[in-house]
Design a protein around this motif. Structure first.
Motif, short mmCIF file in Angstrom:
data_model
loop_
_atom_site.label_atom_id
_atom_site.label_comp_id
_atom_site.label_asym_id
_atom_site.label_seq_id
_atom_site.Cartn_x
_atom_site.Cartn_y
_atom_site.Cartn_z
N GLY A 132 0.79 -1.23 0.00
CA GLY A 132 0.00 0.00 0.00
C GLY A 132 0.81 1.27 0.00
N ARG A 133 2.13 1.16 -0.22
CA ARG A 133 2.97 2.36 -0.25
C ARG A 133 4.02 2.23 -1.35
NH1 ARG A 133 7.95 1.58 2.34
NH2 ARG A 133 8.17 -0.52 3.22
N SER A 134 4.60 3.37 -1.73
CA SER A 134 5.67 3.36 -2.73
C SER A 134 7.01 3.18 -2.04
CB SER A 134 5.69 4.67 -3.53
OG SER A 134 4.57 4.75 -4.37
N THR A 135 7.87 2.38 -2.64
CA THR A 135 9.21 2.21 -2.11
C THR A 135 10.18 2.02 -3.26
OG1 THR A 135 10.56 1.01 -0.49
CG2 THR A 135 9.06 -0.30 -1.86
#
Length: 618
Positions: A132-135
């Motif tokens: 659920g997040r950008s990395t």
């Protein structure tokens, strides 16, 4: 649709020949892409491109000149890979940008391209969605046998984990990576918490009263703060090496004095590291950070690795390079003299600048010069040791940029080698190179455990010795003198065959240098002799024979005498300097009686003039 296709075929029909003019099978074709990527017009004929996933990408490139790897069947070209004009083999205007195809990056936001010095592997950083997040993840692509970049892939664990990671430098040969990330900090912090909890529990039991407990607890809190800050502020830089099963767990570099104060304006708890670059030797680190001696927000520093493997305290590169704004994303050319970096303090916005190192100092640099207005907005830059193209990123896409001659690094020699055993099986060995003049190690690498291959980069104006060594084997060396040589990019292929450390095996002492018709060896010979002395000290029951050999020029008696004197010179050095017992070293002079090459040429005679190190007893 069929009608449109028929009209186009008629329009270009005058340029068609029989489909038999090009053989079926895998072909490299060059031509114009037409009809929303459904046709490829070459000089010989027009090919139909069927609807595939790659064809959908080609639809946006209609009207472009293209070089394509195809599976050709009659008039049908099924696309496998491609590249857009300008092609690497042709003449290209300076700083022309060539987009790396979308199929390579899979359409992800991509930046920080880092190419191996041989130009065969490209690493970059991609923004991906995870949990659920950008990395940030490390991706890589290889060139195929035809020179096309293959579809990129996200590298597996341990190079990628749940934290952002990136490749900072791909060391020569591609067998070692210098990476940015978080590998083990959480485990160290958890371990520290457990240790502190245990100490506080002991204090609770052993304290005589509340006051004593409070004193001990305050000391523990201060200790925890100091040690946790040390873990969190250590250099986020690691080295990983290739193993038989993949990449090793990245190990932190030894840089105890590193710190960085720069924070994001919108997140004062997050450090901003401005990137770093490693010299081709792996022993000089240029990095971007905010430290006590900064001129601006992010400055460039240099740290030199000492003989213990520790990177020493960074030295600010001065206000010739650093401004009041951000100097970051440094890249050091293969020559270890040409520095490229991005700056926001010299032009409007970000651009790439070049500076060259003056003399041997790492703090004396020429006035930076902007590479090109065409590179405005580019903030990452790397150049392999071969070819005339740089790799850059802009707006989340990867490009190649044609480098004009005056902006290229100085020429270097690339040693492409292979380490094998006596049966030709590849070995993962330690390969080291040194200055024979200064008797000083310059750099090292490892050979690939799967194929034994390695590469090292040698700048000019040095007399080099390089050797491969592995536990249980005899070290094998070669040399290359680049002092006073005409500077041009060259490649040299070498094979290092390491014999096992057992009775009867031998090596030629290639880095042993004698004056003409003399038994006195040059100072440049000492690193080779010291290395062999190390083997004798480590294996105390080893007994060896030192054999001297000559060519056939001169009388047999004179040559036999010279060969014995040279063998004796080696033995005396090992006994006197390294205290090797007299009984462990025997000598013999064989003169011209055992040639290994024809004496009819200077090259053959040079090979016959040798000293051999042979194991008599293990």
């Amino acid at each position: 649709m069929a009608r449109i296709l028929l009209i186009i075929l008629l329009l270009f029909g005058s340029g068609l020949t029989s489909s038999q003019s090009i053989k079926n099978g895998i072909q490299v074709l060059e031509g114009d892409l037409l009809n929303t990527g459904h046709l490829l017009r070459t000089e010989k004929q027009v090919f139909r491109i069927p609807s595939t996933v790659l064809q959908e990408e080609l639809a946006y490139l209609s009207g472009k000149k293209i070089r394509m790897l195809c599976d050709v069947q009659g008039e049908v070209c099924s696309p496998i890979r491609y590249e857009l004009e300008p092609f690497e083999s042709g003449k290209t205007p300076d700083w022309t940008l060539k987009k790396i195809p979308r199929y390579v990056t899979q359409g992800l936001f991509s930046f920080n391209p880092q190419c191996t010095p041989d130009g065969k592997i490209l690493f970059w950083t991609a923004l991906v969605r995870e949990g659920g997040r950008s990395t940030q993840k490390i991706w890589a692509s290889r060139r195929d046998q035809y020179g096309f970049w293959m579809a990129g892939e996200q590298l597996p664990s341990p190079l990628n984990n749940r934290y952002p990671s990136a490749v900072i430098s791909a060391l020569p040969g591609g067998n070692e990576l210098f990476v940015f990330g978080n590998f083990g900090e959480e485990e160290l912090l958890d371990q520290l918490k457990r240790e502190m909890t245990q100490k506080s529990q002991i204090a609770t039991r052993e304290a005589a009263n509340a006051k004593e407990f409070h004193i001990v607890l305050t000391k523990l809190e201060n200790e925890y703060k100091e040690r946790s800050e040390k873990i969190q502020n250590r250099a986020p830089l690691y080295k990983a090496r290739k193993t038989e099963t993949g990449w090793s767990l990245p190990n932190p570099i030894q840089f105890p004095s590193f710190y960085n104060w720069y924070k994001k304006a919108d997140n004062p708890h997050q450090q901003v590291f401005g990137g770093s670059a490693l010299s081709s030797s792996g022993r000089t680190l240029i990095y971007s950070a905010q430290q006590r001696k900064n001129f601006g927000k992010l400055d460039l520093y240099v740290s030199l690795q000492n003989d213990s493997g520790i990177f020493e305290e960074g030295i600010n590169l001065g206000n010739t390079l650093n401004t009041g704004e951000e100097e970051m994303a440094p890249f050091l050319g293969p020559d270890d003299r040409t520095l490229y970096f991005s700056s926001s303090g010299r032009k409007e916005g970000i651009s790439i600048f070049i500076s060259r190192r003056n003399g041997d100092s790492w703090t004396n640099w020429s006035e930076p010069q902007e590479l090109s207005q065409n590179l405005r907005g580019v903030n990452f830059f790397s150049i392999p040791a071969v070819g005339n193209w740089a790799y850059v990123s802009r707006d989340g896409e990867l490009f190649m940029a044609a480098i004009p001659q005056n902006f290229q690094p100085e020429p270097v020699v690339v040693i492409k080698g292979k380490v094998v055993d006596e049966e030709g099986k590849p070995l993962s060995a330690f390969v080291q190179y040194e200055s024979l003049f200064k008797k000083k190690t310059i750099g090292s690498t490892i050979s690939d455990p799967n194929n034994g291959e390695f590469s090292i980069i040698l700048p000019y104006e040095e007399n080099y010795g390089f050797y491969g060594e592995k536990e249980g084997y005899l070290p094998v060396s070669q040399n290359l003198n680049l002092v006073g040589k005409e500077k041009e990019d060259k490649e040299k292929t070498v094979l290092l065959v390491l014999p096992k450390l057992k009775k009867g095996n031998q090596i030629v002492m290639n880095n042993l240098f004698f004056a003409f018709r003399s038994a006195e060896f040059a100072k440049e010979s000492e690193p080779e002799l010291d290395r062999l002395a190390g083997i004798l000290k480590k294996t105390s029951n080893l007994k060896v024979l030192i054999e001297g050999h000559t060519d056939n020029v001169g009388t047999k008696a004179a040559n036999q005498k010279l060969s014995l004197e040279r063998a004796n010179s080696v033995a005396v050095y090992l006994k006197s300097k390294h205290k090797i017992e007299e009984t462990r070293i025997s000598v013999v002079g064989l003169g011209p009686t055992s040639p290994i090459a024809e004496n009819g040429s200077e090259e053959g005679r040079a090979a016959n003039r040798r000293v051999v190190f042979k194991i008599l007893e293990e």
